[in-house]
Design a protein around this motif. Structure first.
Motif, short mmCIF file in Angstrom:
data_model
loop_
_atom_site.label_atom_id
_atom_site.label_comp_id
_atom_site.label_asym_id
_atom_site.label_seq_id
_atom_site.Cartn_x
_atom_site.Cartn_y
_atom_site.Cartn_z
N ILE A 97 0.25 1.55 -6.57
CA ILE A 97 -0.93 0.90 -5.63
C ILE A 97 -1.34 -0.45 -6.13
O ILE A 97 -2.20 -0.37 -7.07
CB ILE A 97 -1.97 2.02 -5.45
CG1 ILE A 97 -3.15 1.59 -4.44
CG2 ILE A 97 -2.72 2.34 -6.53
CD1 ILE A 97 -2.69 1.49 -2.91
N TYR A 109 -5.53 -3.50 -3.40
CA TYR A 109 -6.17 -2.69 -2.49
C TYR A 109 -7.04 -1.51 -3.17
O TYR A 109 -7.68 -0.58 -2.88
CB TYR A 109 -5.00 -1.59 -1.86
CG TYR A 109 -3.81 -2.65 -1.31
CD1 TYR A 109 -4.34 -3.13 0.02
CD2 TYR A 109 -2.76 -2.62 -1.75
CE1 TYR A 109 -3.42 -3.95 0.72
CE2 TYR A 109 -1.78 -3.23 -1.05
CZ TYR A 109 -2.26 -4.02 0.26
OH TYR A 109 -1.41 -4.87 0.88
N GLU A 125 -6.49 5.32 3.24
CA GLU A 125 -6.22 3.76 3.16
C GLU A 125 -5.15 3.39 2.04
O GLU A 125 -4.26 2.60 2.26
CB GLU A 125 -7.56 2.96 3.02
CG GLU A 125 -7.31 1.46 3.04
CD GLU A 125 -6.81 0.87 4.13
OE1 GLU A 125 -6.20 0.06 4.19
OE2 GLU A 125 -7.19 1.59 5.47
N LYS A 153 -1.55 4.17 3.12
CA LYS A 153 -1.02 3.01 3.53
C LYS A 153 -0.12 2.06 2.61
O LYS A 153 0.95 1.23 3.29
CB LYS A 153 -1.77 2.42 4.46
CG LYS A 153 -2.72 3.12 5.62
CD LYS A 153 -3.59 2.26 6.23
CE LYS A 153 -4.49 3.19 7.18
NZ LYS A 153 -5.50 2.33 7.73
N HIS A 154 -0.52 2.04 1.52
CA HIS A 154 0.16 1.00 0.60
C HIS A 154 0.76 1.57 -0.68
O HIS A 154 1.05 0.83 -1.63
CB HIS A 154 -1.21 0.19 -0.01
CG HIS A 154 -2.04 -0.38 1.27
ND1 HIS A 154 -1.19 -1.41 2.04
CD2 HIS A 154 -3.01 -0.39 1.70
CE1 HIS A 154 -2.15 -2.00 2.83
NE2 HIS A 154 -3.23 -1.14 2.93
N CYS A 155 1.20 2.95 -0.76
CA CYS A 155 1.63 3.47 -1.76
C CYS A 155 3.02 2.91 -1.93
O CYS A 155 3.99 2.72 -1.08
CB CYS A 155 1.97 4.84 -1.14
SG CYS A 155 2.69 5.86 -2.58
N GLU A 162 4.03 -0.05 -2.32
CA GLU A 162 4.16 -1.26 -1.81
C GLU A 162 4.85 -2.49 -2.41
O GLU A 162 5.79 -3.05 -2.03
CB GLU A 162 2.77 -1.70 -1.03
CG GLU A 162 3.29 -3.13 -0.19
CD GLU A 162 1.37 -3.09 0.53
OE1 GLU A 162 1.00 -4.21 0.06
OE2 GLU A 162 1.21 -2.30 1.24
N ASP A 163 4.31 -2.61 -3.77
CA ASP A 163 5.32 -3.55 -4.53
C ASP A 163 6.46 -3.26 -5.22
O ASP A 163 7.29 -4.13 -5.42
CB ASP A 163 4.08 -4.10 -5.66
CG ASP A 163 3.20 -4.85 -4.91
OD1 ASP A 163 2.87 -5.19 -3.95
OD2 ASP A 163 2.28 -5.39 -6.00
N PRO A 205 8.48 -2.45 -0.24
CA PRO A 205 7.34 -2.75 0.73
C PRO A 205 7.78 -2.08 2.07
O PRO A 205 6.55 -1.58 2.72
CB PRO A 205 7.72 -4.05 1.29
CG PRO A 205 8.41 -4.76 0.08
CD PRO A 205 9.21 -3.64 -0.58
N SER A 221 -2.78 7.84 -3.90
CA SER A 221 -1.96 7.28 -3.04
C SER A 221 -0.66 7.98 -2.61
O SER A 221 -0.38 8.08 -1.53
CB SER A 221 -1.89 5.56 -3.48
OG SER A 221 -0.85 5.43 -4.60
N CYS A 268 -0.08 9.95 0.93
CA CYS A 268 0.81 9.42 1.72
C CYS A 268 1.90 10.48 1.86
O CYS A 268 2.72 10.61 3.15
CB CYS A 268 1.68 8.42 1.30
SG CYS A 268 3.02 8.50 -0.07
#
Length: 176
Positions: free
Chosen positions: A20, A24, A32, A35-37, A39-40, A43, A73, A77
């Protein structure tokens, strides 16, 4: 506590910023964060995965910051559990504190591929690769830690015990 899902595989040293990203962390809202779990690290991860899927990773998963946002996260998700060769100790503890099931299984990680379908028995530590028909054995988590996961984390566990009158030192706390 049996989990079944498709594997999403990651390598070694996946830190909490990859799980995460720090950009964020202005929220603690699980929806919220979900949504970005990852991500890096990937993506498109949240768009590709389905509820109940499983993360399989290499060594030192969850290293870096001690933030609880990382396991939150993952759980929020919809990932059912995480299997890794090893976990950073603070991530390990935070996972149980929020009720995210995790298992260390170095041998299994080496042979499991992304896209494989797994069935994981958290109580026995057995991991069945339904794609290859191989079965792996990891060290099961102690019963108390299993109970933390079953209850949804440490806070929910404590609230239930207080309501049951089984934690006398906290009996004076009024719970809603």
């Amino acid at each position: 506590m049996i989990y079944r899902g498709k594997v999403w595989k990651f390598g070694d040293d996946i830190d909490t910023d990859a799980i995460i990203p720090a950009r964020y962390l202005n929220t603690s809202d699980p929806e919220e964060l979900a949504k970005h779990c990852m991500e890096d690290a990937d993506p498109e991860f949240v768009k590709k995965m389905n509820k109940g899927d499983i993360i399989v990773a290499g060594e030192n998963f969850g290293s870096g910051s001690s933030r609880e946002h990382a396991p939150i996260s993952i759980k929020a998700c919809g990932i059912s559990c995480v299997i890794a060769k090893s976990f950073a100790r603070i991530f390990f503890r935070n996972s149980f504190n929020i009720g995210l099931p995790i298992l260390e299984a170095p041998d299994a990680v080496d042979e499991i591929n992304e896209g494989d379908e797994l069935e994981v028995n958290f109580k026995t530590g057995e991991i069945k690769n339904l794609t290859t028909k191989k079965v792996y054995k990891s060290q099961p988590i102690p019963p108390f830690m299993q109970e933390l996961v079953e209850k949804g984390g440490l806070l929910k566990y404590v609230v239930e015990k207080v309501k049951q009158g089984r934690m006398d030192r906290w009996a004076h706390i009024k719970l809603q």
